[in-house]
Scaffold this motif. Structure first.
Motif, PDB file in Angstrom:
ATOM      1  N   TYR A 291      -4.694  -6.206  -2.122  1.00  0.00           N
ATOM      2  CA  TYR A 291      -4.430  -6.715  -0.671  1.00  0.00           C
ATOM      3  C   TYR A 291      -5.454  -7.839  -0.610  1.00  0.00           C
ATOM      4  O   TYR A 291      -5.232  -8.572   0.496  1.00  0.00           O
ATOM      5  N   GLY A 292      -6.385  -8.163  -1.260  1.00  0.00           N
ATOM      6  CA  GLY A 292      -7.172  -9.466  -1.293  1.00  0.00           C
ATOM      7  C   GLY A 292      -8.059  -9.077  -0.197  1.00  0.00           C
ATOM      8  O   GLY A 292      -8.596  -8.065   0.304  1.00  0.00           O
ATOM      9  N   SER A 293      -8.218 -10.170   0.658  1.00  0.00           N
ATOM     10  CA  SER A 293      -9.232 -10.207   1.697  1.00  0.00           C
ATOM     11  C   SER A 293      -8.521  -9.508   3.285  1.00  0.00           C
ATOM     12  O   SER A 293      -9.250  -9.777   4.183  1.00  0.00           O
ATOM     13  N   THR A 294      -7.235  -9.191   3.121  1.00  0.00           N
ATOM     14  CA  THR A 294      -6.537  -8.706   4.300  1.00  0.00           C
ATOM     15  C   THR A 294      -7.050  -7.074   4.373  1.00  0.00           C
ATOM     16  O   THR A 294      -6.639  -6.573   3.395  1.00  0.00           O
ATOM     17  N   SER A 295      -7.301  -6.830   5.594  1.00  0.00           N
ATOM     18  CA  SER A 295      -7.216  -5.164   5.687  1.00  0.00           C
ATOM     19  C   SER A 295      -5.928  -4.651   6.221  1.00  0.00           C
ATOM     20  O   SER A 295      -5.174  -5.228   6.740  1.00  0.00           O
ATOM     21  N   THR A 296      -5.572  -3.576   5.386  1.00  0.00           N
ATOM     22  CA  THR A 296      -4.066  -2.860   5.465  1.00  0.00           C
ATOM     23  C   THR A 296      -4.069  -1.630   5.820  1.00  0.00           C
ATOM     24  O   THR A 296      -4.791  -0.936   4.872  1.00  0.00           O
ATOM     25  N   GLY A 297      -3.767  -1.098   7.136  1.00  0.00           N
ATOM     26  CA  GLY A 297      -3.937   0.157   7.521  1.00  0.00           C
ATOM     27  C   GLY A 297      -5.394   0.614   7.327  1.00  0.00           C
ATOM     28  O   GLY A 297      -6.091   0.165   7.737  1.00  0.00           O
ATOM     29  N   SER A 298      -5.498   1.766   6.563  1.00  0.00           N
ATOM     30  CA  SER A 298      -6.657   2.345   6.301  1.00  0.00           C
ATOM     31  C   SER A 298      -7.498   1.780   5.127  1.00  0.00           C
ATOM     32  O   SER A 298      -8.674   2.032   4.712  1.00  0.00           O
ATOM     33  N   ILE A 299      -6.904   0.589   4.563  1.00  0.00           N
ATOM     34  CA  ILE A 299      -7.617   0.008   3.136  1.00  0.00           C
ATOM     35  C   ILE A 299      -8.309  -1.147   3.863  1.00  0.00           C
ATOM     36  O   ILE A 299      -7.710  -2.130   4.479  1.00  0.00           O
ATOM     37  N   PRO A 300      -9.792  -1.170   3.831  1.00  0.00           N
ATOM     38  CA  PRO A 300     -10.527  -2.368   3.907  1.00  0.00           C
ATOM     39  C   PRO A 300     -10.237  -3.645   3.414  1.00  0.00           C
ATOM     40  O   PRO A 300      -9.429  -3.592   2.174  1.00  0.00           O
ATOM     41  N   ALA A 301     -10.510  -4.740   3.876  1.00  0.00           N
ATOM     42  CA  ALA A 301     -10.439  -6.117   3.020  1.00  0.00           C
ATOM     43  C   ALA A 301     -11.061  -5.897   1.763  1.00  0.00           C
ATOM     44  O   ALA A 301     -12.298  -5.294   1.676  1.00  0.00           O
ATOM     45  N   ASP A 302     -10.850  -6.383   0.857  1.00  0.00           N
ATOM     46  CA  ASP A 302     -11.515  -6.898  -0.445  1.00  0.00           C
ATOM     47  C   ASP A 302     -11.758  -5.389  -1.221  1.00  0.00           C
ATOM     48  O   ASP A 302     -12.702  -5.112  -1.788  1.00  0.00           O
TER      49      ASP A 302
END
Length: 315
Positions: A291-302
């Motif tokens: 997901y790269g530098s995007t925060s997705t749900g409970s997944i932090p960026a990077d």
């Protein structure tokens, strides 16, 4: 949260029949019609039957479809068993592969056919609960190589009504967990995976700090069909962050997921393409393939993502 699929792969229940293996889209199926007359297979459903449709040819080969008179009318969901199969009996937990012909009921002309490509559509699972019961009732108990026509009343501007003529050319059963040979000599510095009695994985990160490249490590080597880069996969999986935090699990939802490999993160596409059904694969996905530098749900960026994936079916 669930893996970001970017679009919903699962078709509507009725569309699984009227659009199976479809090379062109002519409209959506309507509701199943009430029964007009009974036949051998209609005693347990409310689907009416179609008269005046004939199929010629050997079971399992492309049938020659003709109509006794044209134009004719068909009800949505009405059906006709055109050819009895000569293979194994189709059971209620099977995945069936079909070839299709689409016939215009106004003049009997062939609108489209999947037979010429030689690649059947195996997206129809009788076990996943997404198929309208009246369709399912007709299919279960038939034999492989049976040919059945369903009526489609199209509502587009051309007013095309047609027959979806499906031949069930093979069947199989989806795995419920990875089944194959355990892989030996797995690198000792990778996360350690253990399975419970049902096959659900848990993980010990083992001090692992991740990788700037995709890591694809088979844990169990299956011997089923090979996953194509543009294929669709049915899988059980669990995903963790490097600190051991679980952020997703189909096992916890109690249902495997199906997704097209061109609709998931690049790490899944690259990691699962070329693997075989029945395999279990450990994926370590760096941020640029996740997901790269995007925060997705409970997944932090990077975030680096760690998955254990059981490949249950592909088509």
């Amino acid at each position: 949260m669930r893996i970001k699929f970017f679009s919903d792969r699962l078709a509507a229940p009725a569309a699984a029949l009227c659009a199976a293996a479809m090379m062109l889209s002519l409209g959506a199926c309507g509701e199943t019609a009430a029964s007009d007359d009974a036949g051998d297979k209609s005693s347990d459903n409310t689907t009416s039957q179609i008269a005046g449709v004939v199929a010629k040819g050997d079971p399992g080969s492309k049938p020659q479809i003709s109509l006794n008179s044209t134009p004719m009318t068909v009800k949505d969901g009405a059906y006709a068993i055109l050819q009895e199969g000569d293979g194994d009996v189709i059971e209620d937990d099977d995945r069936v592969c079909v070839q299709a012909i689409y016939v215009n009921v106004k003049d009997g002309s062939e609108l489209a056919s999947t037979w010429e490509d030689g690649v059947p559509d195996c997206s129809l699972s009788l076990a996943d609960g997404n198929l309208v019961e009246s369709y399912r009732d007709v299919i279960v108990g038939q034999k492989v190589n049976a040919t059945i026509a369903w009526g489609i009343n199209d509502e587009n501007s051309s007013g095309t009504s047609y027959l979806s003529v499906l031949t069930f050319v093979s069947k199989s059963k989806d795995y419920t967990r990875a089944t194959g040979e355990k892989v030996k000599d797995i690198p000792s510095d990778l996360p350690k995976v253990t399975l419970d009695k049902d096959g659900k994985p848990s993980i010990d990160m083992n001090g692992y700090k991740g990788s700037d490249k995709l890591v694809v490590q088979p844990l169990i080597q299956g011997d089923g069909a090979t996953v194509a880069e543009d294929g669709t996969v049915k899988a059980h999986y669990t995903g963790w962050l490097l600190d051991g935090t679980q952020f997703d699990s189909s096992w916890d939802r109690g249902e495997a997921s199906e997704f097209a490999l061109d609709q998931v993160i690049k790490g899944w596409t690259q990691g699962l393409a070329g693997q075989k059904v029945g395999s279990q694969v450990l994926l370590v996905i760096p941020p640029d393939l996740g997901y790269g530098s995007t925060s997705t749900g409970s997944i932090p960026a990077d975030s680096t993502l760690v998955f254990v994936v059981d490949i249950l079916a592909t088509y």
